[in-house]
Design a protein around this motif. Structure first.
Motif, PDB file in Angstrom:
ATOM      1  N   SER A 166       5.897  24.968 -52.053  1.00  0.00           N
ATOM      2  CA  SER A 166       6.379  25.088 -50.613  1.00  0.00           C
ATOM      3  C   SER A 166       5.180  24.145 -49.710  1.00  0.00           C
ATOM      4  O   SER A 166       4.013  23.890 -50.411  1.00  0.00           O
ATOM      5  N   ARG A 167       5.691  23.956 -48.744  1.00  0.00           N
ATOM      6  CA  ARG A 167       4.606  23.221 -47.734  1.00  0.00           C
ATOM      7  C   ARG A 167       4.451  23.828 -46.358  1.00  0.00           C
ATOM      8  O   ARG A 167       5.540  24.369 -45.738  1.00  0.00           O
ATOM      9  N   THR A 226      -2.664  13.502 -42.352  1.00  0.00           N
ATOM     10  CA  THR A 226      -1.625  14.824 -42.108  1.00  0.00           C
ATOM     11  C   THR A 226      -0.532  14.491 -43.351  1.00  0.00           C
ATOM     12  O   THR A 226      -0.220  13.381 -43.473  1.00  0.00           O
ATOM     13  N   LEU A 227       0.009  15.600 -43.395  1.00  0.00           N
ATOM     14  CA  LEU A 227       1.004  15.596 -44.810  1.00  0.00           C
ATOM     15  C   LEU A 227       2.274  15.337 -44.170  1.00  0.00           C
ATOM     16  O   LEU A 227       3.005  15.124 -45.317  1.00  0.00           O
ATOM     17  N   ASP A 228       2.786  15.193 -43.079  1.00  0.00           N
ATOM     18  CA  ASP A 228       3.863  15.040 -42.557  1.00  0.00           C
ATOM     19  C   ASP A 228       4.739  14.102 -43.208  1.00  0.00           C
ATOM     20  O   ASP A 228       5.877  14.124 -43.533  1.00  0.00           O
ATOM     21  N   THR A 272      -1.219  22.051 -45.773  1.00  0.00           N
ATOM     22  CA  THR A 272      -1.343  22.569 -47.251  1.00  0.00           C
ATOM     23  C   THR A 272       0.053  22.520 -47.835  1.00  0.00           C
ATOM     24  O   THR A 272       0.842  22.907 -47.208  1.00  0.00           O
ATOM     25  N   VAL A 273      -0.228  22.654 -49.081  1.00  0.00           N
ATOM     26  CA  VAL A 273       1.009  22.924 -50.132  1.00  0.00           C
ATOM     27  C   VAL A 273       0.573  23.905 -51.107  1.00  0.00           C
ATOM     28  O   VAL A 273      -0.628  23.902 -51.345  1.00  0.00           O
ATOM     29  N   TYR A 279      10.813  16.220 -46.302  1.00  0.00           N
ATOM     30  CA  TYR A 279      12.073  16.944 -45.798  1.00  0.00           C
ATOM     31  C   TYR A 279      12.127  18.162 -46.573  1.00  0.00           C
ATOM     32  O   TYR A 279      13.208  18.689 -46.201  1.00  0.00           O
ATOM     33  N   GLY A 280      11.271  18.542 -47.564  1.00  0.00           N
ATOM     34  CA  GLY A 280      11.398  19.615 -47.870  1.00  0.00           C
ATOM     35  C   GLY A 280      12.240  19.861 -49.480  1.00  0.00           C
ATOM     36  O   GLY A 280      12.525  20.948 -49.867  1.00  0.00           O
TER      37      GLY A 280
END
Length: 125
Positions: A70-71, A28-30, A77-78, A54-55
């Motif tokens: 964007s994610r 997972t990309l978290d 997905t990004v 964190y964006g």
């Protein structure tokens, strides 16, 4: 197995748009920063944009104001929205992941691993 798969490349006219996707599987990309890189024929690979968990985002000067990263963690997905495309944007675009669970600066280009296979973007009339 950690894997990233890019899609969305193709042929666009100058001034046109494309949206690239980078889908992750096996993890997972978290907690990861995701970077988009590109390599044009005869040139070195360069970091184009990245987004931290964190964006926080970063763009190389040549794409600022035209590209948006964007994610969507729910979709794992990004995306890279590319507008006002120029012939000099022609390259193979890759995404890669950088495990950065506590940092906001995603610009450590040498730390990226888990590379995708790349997607060709060609900007031509």
């Amino acid at each position: 197995q950690l894997q990233l798969v890019e899609s969305g490349g193709g042929l666009a006219q100058p001034g046109g748009s494309l949206r690239l996707s980078c889908a992750a599987s096996g993890f997972t990309l978290d907690s990861w920063s995701i970077g988009w890189f590109r390599q044009a024929p005869g040139k070195e690979r360069e970091g184009v944009s990245c987004v931290s968990r964190y964006g926080n985002t970063y763009y190389v000067d040549s794409v600022k104001g035209r590209f948006t990263i964007s994610r969507d963690n729910a979709k794992n997905t990004v995306y890279l929205q590319m507008n006002s495309l120029k012939p000099e944007d022609t390259a193979v675009y890759f995404c890669a992941a950088y495990f950065l669970p506590f940092g906001r600066d995603c610009r450590s280009w040498g730390a990226y691993t888990n590379w995708g296979q790349g997607t060709q973007v060609t900007v031509s009339s």
